[in-house]
Design an enzyme around this catalytic site. Structure first.
Site, short mmCIF file in Angstrom:
data_model
loop_
_atom_site.label_atom_id
_atom_site.label_comp_id
_atom_site.label_asym_id
_atom_site.label_seq_id
_atom_site.Cartn_x
_atom_site.Cartn_y
_atom_site.Cartn_z
N CYS A 34 59.73 -90.44 4.44
CA CYS A 34 60.52 -89.68 5.40
C CYS A 34 61.98 -90.01 5.20
O CYS A 34 62.32 -91.12 4.79
CB CYS A 34 60.10 -90.01 6.84
SG CYS A 34 60.99 -89.05 8.09
N CYS A 52 58.68 -92.60 16.02
CA CYS A 52 57.58 -92.02 15.25
C CYS A 52 56.31 -92.84 15.45
O CYS A 52 56.33 -94.07 15.43
CB CYS A 52 57.95 -91.99 13.77
SG CYS A 52 56.67 -91.30 12.72
N HIS A 207 44.39 -83.83 20.23
CA HIS A 207 43.54 -84.63 19.35
C HIS A 207 43.43 -86.07 19.85
O HIS A 207 42.41 -86.73 19.66
CB HIS A 207 44.05 -84.60 17.90
CG HIS A 207 45.49 -84.93 17.77
ND1 HIS A 207 46.48 -84.09 18.19
CD2 HIS A 207 46.12 -86.00 17.22
CE1 HIS A 207 47.67 -84.63 17.94
NE2 HIS A 207 47.48 -85.80 17.35
#
Length: 213
Positions: A34, A52, A207
């Site tokens: 990233c 993150c 999820h």
């Protein structure tokens, strides 16, 4: 990354958990690397994106590895699809897919009847042949991609307000509660913001509630 060599953290078949395509069977392909954080905890506090929740370091995840070219990677992706049913769907994410994704790989997947989705931080230019584009802006970064299908802002972030993105050219605007130790409070704040600013919809990471990857 060496040109023609794709480095993949992990790759698996699952259900898309968030945004407009939530619930859709998908192959997820997570690129290594990233441009807004090294992925190392010791660097987190100084990173442009310091919240993150994704491991994108290395190539050691399920289905991960180094792939020599677009044919090799697209073939590996196609093998994860369970059958010959239509509706094939691949989601490229990361890390930041803009560091590695190219037209050639997307063309290969189109030739295999996949619809191609990308989740990006929007700071790098991307190929133009993407079918579904999700941009997730990060505070203190420069947004180069200012149009797409959905904009998904993790909320709240210091130094950035949702209304600064409202003039951009997206079909759907999502706020997603930041997943940290204040998750419950963040969720309530996000709900309240959406109620007061109905341009924005609530995106939940379903999820995680369902206990799937």
């Amino acid at each position: 990354t060496l040109k023609g060599m794709y480095q993949i953290k992990e790759m698996y078949y699952t259900l898309q958990g968030e945004g407009a395509r939530a619930g859709r069977p998908s192959v997820f392909c997570r690129f290594t690397g990233c441009n807004l954080w090294s992925g190392r905890e010791k660097d987190r506090s100084e990173a442009v994106c310091n919240f993150c929740d994704t491991d994108f370091v290395g190539v050691d995840g399920p289905g991960g590895g180094k792939f020599a070219n677009s044919l090799e990677l697209s073939t590996a992706i196609a093998l994860l699809w369970p059958n010959e049913e239509p509706n094939k769907y691949i989601v490229f994410t990361g890390g930041e897919p803009g560091l590695q994704l190219d037209d050639e790989l997307i063309d290969q997947l189109h030739s295999k009847s996949f619809e191609v989705a990308v989740e990006t931080n929007g700071t790098l230019h991307l190929p133009t042949n993407i079918d579904w584009l999700t941009v997730s802006p990060k505070a203190d970064s420069t947004l180069k991609i200012r149009r797409g299908n959905e904009l998904k802002l993790v909320y709240p972030q210091e130094n950035v307000s949702p209304n600064s993105f409202e003039d951009l050219d997206f079909e759907i605007f999502y706020l997603q509660p930041m997943d940290n130790e204040d998750k419950d409070k963040n969720t309530q704040r996000t709900i309240q913001y959406c109620l007061e600013n109905p341009k924005w919809k609530l995106s939940l990471q379903t999820h995680k509630y369902m206990g799937i990857a």
